[in-house]
Design an enzyme around this catalytic site. Structure first.
Site, PDB file in Angstrom:
ATOM      1  N   GLY A  10     -35.027  37.472  -5.437  1.00 26.64           N
ATOM      2  CA  GLY A  10     -34.659  36.719  -4.082  1.00 26.64           C
ATOM      3  C   GLY A  10     -34.338  35.528  -4.666  1.00 26.64           C
ATOM      4  O   GLY A  10     -34.966  34.634  -5.509  1.00 26.64           O
ATOM      5  N   ALA A  11     -32.956  34.984  -4.224  1.00 29.26           N
ATOM      6  CA  ALA A  11     -32.201  33.927  -4.864  1.00 29.26           C
ATOM      7  C   ALA A  11     -33.134  32.681  -4.842  1.00 29.26           C
ATOM      8  O   ALA A  11     -33.410  31.863  -5.855  1.00 29.26           O
ATOM      9  CB  ALA A  11     -30.960  33.556  -4.187  1.00 29.26           C
ATOM     10  N   ARG A  27     -31.069  36.494 -14.660  1.00 27.55           N
ATOM     11  CA  ARG A  27     -30.049  37.161 -13.917  1.00 27.55           C
ATOM     12  C   ARG A  27     -29.053  36.582 -13.505  1.00 27.55           C
ATOM     13  O   ARG A  27     -28.674  35.101 -13.511  1.00 27.55           O
ATOM     14  CB  ARG A  27     -30.832  37.413 -12.593  1.00 27.55           C
ATOM     15  CG  ARG A  27     -32.276  38.318 -12.803  1.00 27.55           C
ATOM     16  CD  ARG A  27     -32.591  38.764 -11.416  1.00 27.55           C
ATOM     17  NE  ARG A  27     -31.814  39.894 -10.768  1.00 27.55           N
ATOM     18  CZ  ARG A  27     -32.070  40.205  -9.711  1.00 27.55           C
ATOM     19  NH1 ARG A  27     -33.251  39.862  -8.952  1.00 27.55           N
ATOM     20  NH2 ARG A  27     -31.315  41.238  -8.830  1.00 27.55           N
ATOM     21  N   ASP A  50     -26.836  35.527  -1.987  1.00 29.28           N
ATOM     22  CA  ASP A  50     -27.059  35.236  -3.412  1.00 29.28           C
ATOM     23  C   ASP A  50     -26.148  34.188  -3.932  1.00 29.28           C
ATOM     24  O   ASP A  50     -26.463  33.390  -5.078  1.00 29.28           O
ATOM     25  CB  ASP A  50     -27.346  36.380  -4.343  1.00 29.28           C
ATOM     26  CG  ASP A  50     -28.385  37.239  -4.005  1.00 29.28           C
ATOM     27  OD1 ASP A  50     -28.279  37.979  -3.126  1.00 29.28           O
ATOM     28  OD2 ASP A  50     -29.557  36.981  -4.660  1.00 29.28           O
ATOM     29  N   LYS A  58     -27.088  41.686  -1.485  1.00 27.99           N
ATOM     30  CA  LYS A  58     -27.633  42.829  -2.039  1.00 27.99           C
ATOM     31  C   LYS A  58     -26.379  44.119  -1.783  1.00 27.99           C
ATOM     32  O   LYS A  58     -25.894  43.906  -0.630  1.00 27.99           O
ATOM     33  CB  LYS A  58     -28.983  43.205  -1.420  1.00 27.99           C
ATOM     34  CG  LYS A  58     -29.551  44.622  -2.013  1.00 27.99           C
ATOM     35  CD  LYS A  58     -29.567  44.814  -3.242  1.00 27.99           C
ATOM     36  CE  LYS A  58     -30.227  43.503  -3.916  1.00 27.99           C
ATOM     37  NZ  LYS A  58     -30.324  43.763  -5.500  1.00 27.99           N
TER      38      LYS A  58
HETATM   39  O1  MRU Z   1     -32.075  41.688  -6.351  1.00 26.30           O
HETATM   40  P1  MRU Z   1     -32.972  40.707  -5.733  1.00 26.30           P
HETATM   41  O2  MRU Z   1     -34.038  41.395  -4.624  1.00 26.30           O
HETATM   42  O3  MRU Z   1     -33.087  39.396  -6.187  1.00 26.30           O
HETATM   43  O4  MRU Z   1     -31.766  40.556  -4.265  1.00 26.30           O
HETATM   44  C1  MRU Z   1     -32.033  39.842  -3.153  1.00 26.30           C
HETATM   45  C2  MRU Z   1     -30.867  39.698  -2.185  1.00 26.30           C
HETATM   46  O5  MRU Z   1     -30.003  40.121  -2.278  1.00 26.30           O
HETATM   47  C3  MRU Z   1     -31.291  38.728  -1.125  1.00 26.30           C
HETATM   48  O6  MRU Z   1     -30.921  39.084   0.244  1.00 26.30           O
HETATM   49  C4  MRU Z   1     -31.001  37.181  -1.535  1.00 26.30           C
HETATM   50  O7  MRU Z   1     -31.503  36.956  -2.723  1.00 26.30           O
HETATM   51  C5  MRU Z   1     -31.339  36.211  -0.327  1.00 26.30           C
HETATM   52  S1  MRU Z   1     -33.069  35.965  -0.568  1.00 26.30           S
HETATM   53  C6  MRU Z   1     -33.187  34.756   0.818  1.00 26.30           C
END
Ligand code: MRU
Length: 354
Positions: A48-49, A90, A238, A249
């Site tokens: 999660g970002a 990442r 992200d 995502k």
């Molecule tokens: O691959 P992830 O689980 O890190 O991806 C997360 C997402 O795409 C979330 O929607 C995004 O990071 C926003 S979190 C507030």
């Protein structure tokens, strides 16, 4: 019910909730150094970002804590190298790069202080980034409530929840605030193949909090929208480019197209540390590709033929023309996003960004 904390800083270490084990087990692992947190981000133990940004800030502190440096210049050089290392964990979430750059800038600004004083300020800055996140998410939630109404039926994708931040989440913040105020939202949660953040994490945290949540497979979203059962779609992000194109995502793009087709408002929750206004549009956003086994296997069991070719991008970009509004902690940006995002980014707010 106790708040679900995905991470906790002890002063000399960071406890990380292993999100790979959820919802079966709530297990924390303690990390004392940068490399441990690097691996935790890379392996998606935490994800999660915003949470990646918070963890990276603590990693920047742990990377220099208890080490001796002959002078400030060597400290700065090490801090820059550590930032480069963490930035490789990442590629898509802007918050990672934003947090490491913020710690590098802090050291540059304080280069006249003693080494131990600079390191102490790094600790304080990491804690500040962590605390700001709570304010940012709460504020995003408040702005969302100005465009939502009690009793609405919402749909969300992936996990832009408390598990992806420190508290409240971004896209889920109005759900938690709405619950405190008796707004009784009902939420469709996309399963979010192939990593199942929706089923494993969002369904878990909303259900645990007593919010009315219904899990659906990603390919059911069109059907529930066609029935008129969705009043608004709320997703996280992200990285968001200057023109409003928003990476989130994989599968979010489908939802944005469906939203436009069915005339359903499509909102993207974006803390300003997720904005990347130096990128003109979404074509410039780096998209992570992940191991094909996430698709060929389910719970460790092969579900696709040996040798099949696999394409597994972890994110996609929703074009700005499909987006109703970008909800930041400083307010909601509406089209044309080039102007509104720039104006919001320049405003002061809880992110230490303004
Ligand atoms: O691959 P992830 O689980 O890190 O991806 C997360 C997402 O795409 C979330 O929607 C995004 O990071 C926003 S979190 C507030």
């Amino acid at each position: 019910m106790e708040a679900l904390l995905p991470l906790r800083f002890t002063g000399f270490s960071v406890l990380v909730l292993d999100q790979r084990l959820l919802p079966r087990e709530e297990k924390y692992t303690e990390y004392f150094d940068l490399e441990g947190l690097y691996e935790s981000i890379r392996s998606m133990e935490l994800r999660g970002a915003p949470l990646i940004g918070i963890a990276a800030a603590y990693a920047m502190f742990l990377g220099v804590k208890n080490r001796s440096f002959p002078n400030q210049a060597v400290l700065l050089e090490t801090v820059k190298k550590n930032a480069e290392r963490l930035n490789q964990a990442r590629p898509t979430a802007k918050n990672l790069f934003w947090a490491t750059a913020r710690l590098v800038r802090l050291v540059e600004r304080n280069i006249g202080l003693r080494v131990d004083e600079i390191i102490d300020r790094m600790r304080a800055e990491a804690v500040r980034i962590n605390e700001e996140d709570v304010e940012i998410c709460r504020s995003i939630g408040e702005h969302f409530l100005t465009v939502l109404k009690p009793g609405m039926r919402l749909l969300t994708h992936c996990n832009a929840g408390a598990l992806a931040t420190y508290r409240y989440g971004t896209a889920t913040a109005p759900m938690y605030l709405g619950q405190e105020r008796g707004w009784n939202f009902r939420v469709f949660v996309d399963e979010t193949r192939p990593y199942n953040q929706g089923a494993r994490l969002t369904a878990y945290e909303l259900h645990r909090a007593g919010i009315d949540a219904t899990l659906i497979c990603d390919n059911m979203a069109a059907m529930v929208m066609s029935k008129g059962w969705v009043d608004a779609i709320l997703v996280g992000s992200d990285r968001v480019a200057a023109n409003g194109d928003a990476a989130n995502k994989i599968g979010t793009l489908n939802l944005s197209i469906l939203a436009r087709h069915f005339g359903i408002p499509f909102y993207v929750a974006t803390p300003t540390p997720t904005l990347d206004l130096e990128l003109p549009d979404g074509n410039h956003i780096p998209i992570e590709e992940r191991d094909g086994e996430e698709i060929t296997h389910f719970l460790g069991v092969r579900v696709a033929p040996e040798g099949i070719k696999v394409f597994n991008p972890a994110f996609d970009v929703s074009p700005h023309e499909n987006i109703t509004g970008i909800v930041t902690e400083k307010g909601i940006a509406y089209p044309p996003f080039e102007l509104s995002l720039k104006a919001l980014a320049e405003k002061t707010g809880p992110s230490g960004n303004g």
